[in-house]
Design an enzyme around this catalytic site. Structure first.
Site, short mmCIF file in Angstrom:
data_model
loop_
_atom_site.label_atom_id
_atom_site.label_comp_id
_atom_site.label_asym_id
_atom_site.label_seq_id
_atom_site.Cartn_x
_atom_site.Cartn_y
_atom_site.Cartn_z
N ASP A 185 0.78 -1.27 -0.02
CA ASP A 185 0.00 -0.21 -0.04
C ASP A 185 0.87 1.33 -0.03
O ASP A 185 2.04 1.18 0.61
CB ASP A 185 -0.89 0.01 1.26
CG ASP A 185 -2.12 0.86 1.08
OD1 ASP A 185 -2.23 1.58 0.14
OD2 ASP A 185 -2.64 1.11 2.19
N GLY A 192 0.12 5.33 -4.40
CA GLY A 192 -0.49 6.68 -4.70
C GLY A 192 0.27 7.88 -3.94
O GLY A 192 0.26 9.00 -4.42
N THR A 202 -10.65 -7.03 -5.94
CA THR A 202 -11.87 -6.80 -6.56
C THR A 202 -12.34 -5.35 -6.58
O THR A 202 -13.17 -4.92 -7.44
CB THR A 202 -12.81 -7.52 -5.86
OG1 THR A 202 -12.86 -7.54 -4.69
CG2 THR A 202 -12.72 -9.38 -6.28
N ASN A 249 -10.52 -2.63 -6.50
CA ASN A 249 -9.56 -1.66 -7.18
C ASN A 249 -10.20 -1.69 -8.64
O ASN A 249 -9.72 -0.57 -9.36
CB ASN A 249 -8.15 -2.26 -7.46
CG ASN A 249 -7.42 -2.27 -6.32
OD1 ASN A 249 -6.39 -2.99 -6.02
ND2 ASN A 249 -7.78 -1.14 -5.26
N ARG A 284 1.62 -5.13 6.08
CA ARG A 284 1.18 -3.81 5.32
C ARG A 284 1.81 -2.60 5.21
O ARG A 284 2.20 -2.39 6.39
CB ARG A 284 -0.44 -3.60 5.85
CG ARG A 284 -0.97 -2.77 4.88
CD ARG A 284 -2.67 -2.41 5.08
NE ARG A 284 -3.20 -1.70 4.17
CZ ARG A 284 -4.42 -1.59 3.80
NH1 ARG A 284 -5.18 -2.61 4.47
NH2 ARG A 284 -4.78 -0.85 2.89
N GLU A 316 0.74 -13.61 12.34
CA GLU A 316 1.24 -12.42 13.06
C GLU A 316 1.05 -11.19 11.73
O GLU A 316 1.35 -11.33 11.03
CB GLU A 316 2.76 -12.50 13.38
CG GLU A 316 2.93 -13.64 14.28
CD GLU A 316 2.33 -13.22 15.70
OE1 GLU A 316 2.16 -12.16 16.04
OE2 GLU A 316 1.96 -14.35 16.30
C1 FPP Z 1 -1.66 0.03 -3.64
O1 FPP Z 1 -1.27 1.51 -3.42
C2 FPP Z 1 -1.17 -0.60 -4.63
C3 FPP Z 1 -2.01 -1.07 -5.63
C4 FPP Z 1 -3.39 -0.89 -5.72
C5 FPP Z 1 -1.43 -1.91 -6.71
C6 FPP Z 1 -0.02 -2.70 -6.33
C7 FPP Z 1 0.85 -2.70 -7.38
C8 FPP Z 1 2.02 -2.65 -7.49
C9 FPP Z 1 2.93 -2.59 -6.57
C10 FPP Z 1 2.56 -2.60 -8.91
C11 FPP Z 1 3.60 -3.97 -9.32
C12 FPP Z 1 3.20 -4.95 -9.12
C13 FPP Z 1 3.59 -6.12 -9.90
C14 FPP Z 1 3.09 -7.58 -9.59
C15 FPP Z 1 4.61 -5.86 -10.86
P1 FPP Z 1 -2.45 2.63 -3.42
O2 FPP Z 1 -2.70 2.98 -5.08
O3 FPP Z 1 -3.55 1.92 -3.10
O4 FPP Z 1 -1.78 3.76 -2.60
P2 FPP Z 1 -2.49 5.09 -1.99
O5 FPP Z 1 -3.07 4.24 -0.70
O6 FPP Z 1 -1.21 5.78 -1.23
O7 FPP Z 1 -3.30 5.64 -2.69
#
Ligand code: FPP
Length: 245
Positions: free
Chosen positions: A20, A23, A66, A68, A188, A207
């Site tokens: 996480d 963004g 799901t 997203n 996380r 854990e």
């Molecule tokens: C959460 O950050 C992340 C995701 C929804 C996507 C995870 C994807 C990757 C790490 C890209 C690479 C993956 C692979 C398998 C090559 P967020 O967008 O929710 O962040 P925020 O909470 O700060 O907005």
């Protein structure tokens, strides 16, 4: 001593990560969210390498939930493109490092191109044995449980399973994760302390470890730190300390 040198032999068998903060990482730098995801791929590489170095056998990454699908189309498209490109780019490295790729989730919901590339890499790496890296894609734990209940119900209706024989093993064998052990350590990033519909059944005794690091900044040392923290805890599985010793 480095964190890695401080680790003992009690290495978690299965680590799951909610990646996480992509963004927020991008926003802090005045960049597009998609750039945050691109840099998140670095975190993936670091986590896989760290797990391989210390002998973790299963790593499961929450790459797309799901929920997203409800993000702006532009962001969903960018994430799908990133996935295809990463799979294409990494297949040789997965082979070289003996890494088996696996996926859980409603893969039929993925764009054809992503699904095809994913299935190709899964097939190419199926005999690798160092570590199994599972991508959770279009994954939601409640959707998984609904599917499981439906699948078992159909078997009950067709007299293939007797209702009084349904137990934990039967349920586990019908989940997307049927070939994976339960999670030992769930990480996380980004400071949020939620599970967000990830592996609800499979983390029953895991854990939980939360770190403020944003996912694109996650490095091997952060994973070692999480494992060190895990090793300082006592997992009792409902028993008393005395029963364990
Ligand atoms: C959460 O950050 C992340 C995701 C929804 C996507 C995870 C994807 C990757 C790490 C890209 C690479 C993956 C692979 C398998 C090559 P967020 O967008 O929710 O962040 P925020 O909470 O700060 O907005």
């Amino acid at each position: 001593m480095t964190q890695k040198e401080q680790l003992n032999s009690n290495i978690p068998h299965h680590i799951a990560i909610i990646m996480d903060g992509n963004g927020r990482w991008a926003k802090k730098k005045g960049l597009l969210r998609a750039i945050g995801h691109e840099n998140g791929a670095k975190g993936v590489q670091e986590a896989v390498e760290a797990c391989t170095e210390i002998g973790v056998k299963y790593l499961t990454l929450y790459a797309f939930s799901t929920e997203n699908w409800n993000r702006p189309k532009r962001e969903v498209d960018a994430l799908m493109k990133l996935l295809v490109n990463s799979l294409k780019k990494e297949v040789a490295s997965l082979q070289k490092n003996n890494i088996k790729l696996n996926a859980i989730g409603n893969l039929d919901a993925l764009p054809e191109k992503v699904k095809n590339e994913l299935l190709y890499v899964i097939d190419q790496t199926k005999d690798n044995t160092q570590i199994t890296v599972t991508l959770a894609l279009s994954y939601g734990s409640r959707e998984e449980l609904i599917k499981t209940v439906k699948d078992i119900s159909i078997k009950v209706k067709n007299n293939l399973i007797s209702p009084h024989l349904i137990n934990e093993t039967v349920i586990s064998e019908h989940l997307y994760t049927k070939n994976l052990p339960d999670v030992d350590l769930l990480i996380r990033t980004s400071g949020e302390q939620r599970i967000s519909n990830f592996l609800l059944w499979q983390i029953a005794y895991a854990e939980l470890y939360f770190t403020k690091i944003l996912w694109p900044d996650f490095r091997k040392t952060d994973l070692f730190e999480a494992v060190l923290n895990y090793q300082q805890r006592e997992r009792r599985f409902g028993k008393t300390s005395e029963q364990l010793s």
